[in-house]
Design a protein around this motif. Structure first.
Motif, PDB file in Angstrom:
ATOM      1  N   LYS A  83       0.824  -1.208   0.000  1.00 56.54           N
ATOM      2  CA  LYS A  83       0.000   0.000   0.000  1.00 56.54           C
ATOM      3  C   LYS A  83       0.862   1.264   0.000  1.00 56.54           C
ATOM      4  O   LYS A  83       0.520   2.251  -0.650  1.00 56.54           O
ATOM      5  N   GLU A  87       0.843   4.515  -3.496  1.00 59.80           N
ATOM      6  CA  GLU A  87      -0.005   5.603  -3.008  1.00 59.80           C
ATOM      7  C   GLU A  87      -0.892   6.166  -4.125  1.00 59.80           C
ATOM      8  O   GLU A  87      -2.028   6.571  -3.880  1.00 59.80           O
ATOM      9  N   PHE A  88      -0.360   6.183  -5.346  1.00 61.63           N
ATOM     10  CA  PHE A  88      -1.139   6.685  -6.485  1.00 61.63           C
ATOM     11  C   PHE A  88      -2.367   5.804  -6.709  1.00 61.63           C
ATOM     12  O   PHE A  88      -3.497   6.301  -6.846  1.00 61.63           O
ATOM     13  N   GLU A  90      -3.675   3.812  -4.515  1.00 62.12           N
ATOM     14  CA  GLU A  90      -4.520   3.894  -3.326  1.00 62.12           C
ATOM     15  C   GLU A  90      -5.505   5.062  -3.444  1.00 62.12           C
ATOM     16  O   GLU A  90      -6.673   4.948  -3.097  1.00 62.12           O
ATOM     17  N   LYS A  91      -4.999   6.179  -3.931  1.00 65.63           N
ATOM     18  CA  LYS A  91      -5.848   7.361  -4.091  1.00 65.63           C
ATOM     19  C   LYS A  91      -6.993   7.080  -5.066  1.00 65.63           C
ATOM     20  O   LYS A  91      -8.159   7.365  -4.769  1.00 65.63           O
ATOM     21  N   TRP A  92      -6.653   6.504  -6.215  1.00 70.90           N
ATOM     22  CA  TRP A  92      -7.669   6.289  -7.241  1.00 70.90           C
ATOM     23  C   TRP A  92      -8.526   5.056  -6.968  1.00 70.90           C
ATOM     24  O   TRP A  92      -9.630   4.939  -7.492  1.00 70.90           O
ATOM     25  N   GLU A  95     -11.638   6.348  -5.317  1.00 73.93           N
ATOM     26  CA  GLU A  95     -12.543   6.916  -6.321  1.00 73.93           C
ATOM     27  C   GLU A  95     -13.212   5.805  -7.135  1.00 73.93           C
ATOM     28  O   GLU A  95     -14.415   5.846  -7.401  1.00 73.93           O
ATOM     29  N   GLU A 112      -3.246  13.782 -13.902  1.00 72.81           N
ATOM     30  CA  GLU A 112      -2.571  12.687 -13.200  1.00 72.81           C
ATOM     31  C   GLU A 112      -2.728  11.369 -13.948  1.00 72.81           C
ATOM     32  O   GLU A 112      -1.761  10.640 -14.154  1.00 72.81           O
TER      33      GLU A 112
END
Length: 267
Positions: A83, A87-88, A90-92, A95, A112
């Protein structure tokens, strides 16, 4: 706002074109969603690996055979690092899950995502059709083509568009020189270009360049200028095809193709 996507001003006549079938989600978004899904499965698998090592007992947690404390600690570390290293994603992923396992349309042009997928975000184009009034002007076909090219080229020098293609045509009877332009809006001044077009200032400028030519005053009038916003890749592709004679629908064919009639340019 007038929608001209099914109509084109061609040799002074408004003609209907076949309907453009607009596609949905871009392929790079489908590919990005697939990557998110694979990452989600990887996280679930790592989570399952560590959870599968322990069992709840009346005295607390115990390790399933043949796992030991060190195995569990390593599985926890693997899960945490997975994880942390993503991080990229994880962010999406958040969403993606909030939108029922898809990326909402409002994010399709996200810088992005586009940078990650190594694609250039789509920017809108415009089609401008010019139908000059040649009545009372006795010039050869070649002269008329040169005049119309000069007007278009002068307008393109203003920098509203980053690239453009246009074609000069003679019409079905071979006696009406007119032009079709497909121009990609300049991404560095997109908002001002949209305003420029929406308020009809493109017509003002094109008419101005026509008036500067001696004896040509009045060949371009507002009624002889039509614009259509092209806000999807499918519409841009469709209108670019229209610039090529063999792709024109019936009723839009020209009497003949003018030599050196197709022009491409960029800033």
């Amino acid at each position: 706002m007038v929608n001209n996507k099914l109509f084109i001003l061609d040799e002074g006549i408004i003609k209907m074109c076949p309907e453009v079938i607009e596609m949905g989600k871009p392929s790079y978004i489908h590919d990005f969603e697939t990557k998110i899904y694979h990452y989600k499965m990887e996280v679930l698998r790592a989570e399952w690996d560590k959870s599968n090592m322990i069992v709840n007992t009346c005295r607390g947690q115990a390790f399933k055979y043949p796992f030991k404390q060190c195995d569990y600690e390593q599985a926890c570390l693997n899960y945490t690092n997975l994880k942390k290293d993503n991080e990229f994603f994880e962010k999406w992923l958040m969403e993606y899950e909030m939108n029922r396992n898809s990326i909402d349309k409002m994010h399709w042009k996200s810088k992005e995502i586009c940078d990650f997928m190594k694609v250039i975000p789509f920017s809108p184009s415009v089609m401008i059709n010019l139908s000059p009034d040649w009545s009372g002007i006795k010039r050869t076909e070649s002269n008329k083509v040169t005049i119309l090219k000069g007007i278009i080229d002068n307008y393109m020098k203003e920098g509203w568009y980053e690239k453009w293609d246009y074609v000069i045509e003679c019409g079905s009877e071979g006696d009406h020189i007119h032009a079709h332009i497909v121009a990609k809006m300049n991404i560095t001044r997109l908002k001002s270009t949209e305003t420029h077009l929406s308020k009809g200032r493109h017509s003002v400028q094109l008419i101005k360049y026509g008036k500067k030519l001696k004896g040509m005053e009045g060949i371009l009038k507002g009624v002889g200028i039509q614009k259509t916003f092209l806000r999807t890749p499918e519409m841009v592709s469709d209108k670019l095809k229209y610039l090529i004679e063999e792709h024109k629908p019936l009723g839009h064919k020209n009497h003949h193709v003018i030599d050196d009639c197709f022009v491409s340019g960029s800033l």
